[in-house]
Design a protein around this motif. Structure first.
Motif, PDB file in Angstrom:
ATOM      1  N   ASP A  53      -4.729 -42.618   1.641  1.00  0.00           N
ATOM      2  CA  ASP A  53      -5.499 -43.194   0.531  1.00  0.00           C
ATOM      3  C   ASP A  53      -4.603 -43.675  -0.599  1.00  0.00           C
ATOM      4  O   ASP A  53      -4.985 -44.546  -1.373  1.00  0.00           O
ATOM      5  N   SER A  54      -3.399 -43.103  -0.691  1.00  0.00           N
ATOM      6  CA  SER A  54      -2.466 -43.477  -1.753  1.00  0.00           C
ATOM      7  C   SER A  54      -1.658 -44.734  -1.418  1.00  0.00           C
ATOM      8  O   SER A  54      -1.111 -45.369  -2.308  1.00  0.00           O
ATOM      9  N   LEU A  55      -1.562 -45.054  -0.141  1.00  0.00           N
ATOM     10  CA  LEU A  55      -0.777 -46.218   0.293  1.00  0.00           C
ATOM     11  C   LEU A  55      -1.601 -47.496   0.202  1.00  0.00           C
ATOM     12  O   LEU A  55      -2.836 -47.457   0.290  1.00  0.00           O
ATOM     13  N   PRO A  56      -0.921 -48.642   0.091  1.00  0.00           N
ATOM     14  CA  PRO A  56      -1.651 -49.911   0.124  1.00  0.00           C
ATOM     15  C   PRO A  56      -2.364 -50.092   1.474  1.00  0.00           C
ATOM     16  O   PRO A  56      -1.852 -49.676   2.520  1.00  0.00           O
ATOM     17  N   LEU A  63      -4.237 -33.562   3.845  1.00  0.00           N
ATOM     18  CA  LEU A  63      -2.999 -34.086   3.261  1.00  0.00           C
ATOM     19  C   LEU A  63      -2.703 -35.483   3.802  1.00  0.00           C
ATOM     20  O   LEU A  63      -2.339 -36.397   3.051  1.00  0.00           O
ATOM     21  N   MET A  64      -2.877 -35.666   5.109  1.00  0.00           N
ATOM     22  CA  MET A  64      -2.658 -36.983   5.717  1.00  0.00           C
ATOM     23  C   MET A  64      -3.608 -38.015   5.108  1.00  0.00           C
ATOM     24  O   MET A  64      -3.211 -39.152   4.818  1.00  0.00           O
ATOM     25  N   SER A  65      -4.848 -37.620   4.911  1.00  0.00           N
ATOM     26  CA  SER A  65      -5.842 -38.516   4.323  1.00  0.00           C
ATOM     27  C   SER A  65      -5.461 -38.882   2.895  1.00  0.00           C
ATOM     28  O   SER A  65      -5.573 -40.045   2.486  1.00  0.00           O
TER      29      SER A  65
END
Length: 97
Positions: free
Chosen positions: A63-66, A57-59
């Motif tokens: 990966d979704s953030l800039p 989940l952290m990954s």
């Protein structure tokens, strides 16, 4: 005779170990817990996995953030760790004098 070799990369975040000086927490599994989860992924087709679901989940979030935000957060964590280490080294050097 043909042999098939599969390679899989299991990516942990923090794991509670004496070396890492991390305590068990919601986001930090014990080595035994991480290993047990990792064994369950052996043989799956995914070449890169995060066996501990919280790390997955952290990954996903990272990966979704800039990239610049993730880089800043990670750099801040490493600089804080370095600062604590330097402070510890300074105290040890002062004690040995």
């Amino acid at each position: 005779k043909t042999k098939v070799i599969s390679v899989q990369c299991q990516i942990p975040f923090y794991v509670a170990t004496k070396l890492a000086k991390m305590r068990k927490a919601f986001t930090v599994p014990t080595p035994d817990a991480f290993a047990a989860m990792g064994v369950k992924y052996i043989g799956h087709d995914d070449p890169v996995v995060s066996p501990y679901w919280v790390h997955g989940l952290m990954s996903y979030v990272m990966d979704s953030l800039p990239t610049f935000i993730v880089t800043k957060v990670i750099m801040g964590m490493h600089l804080a760790t370095r600062k604590r280490g330097l402070k510890k080294d300074t105290k040890a050097a002062e004690k040995s004098k």
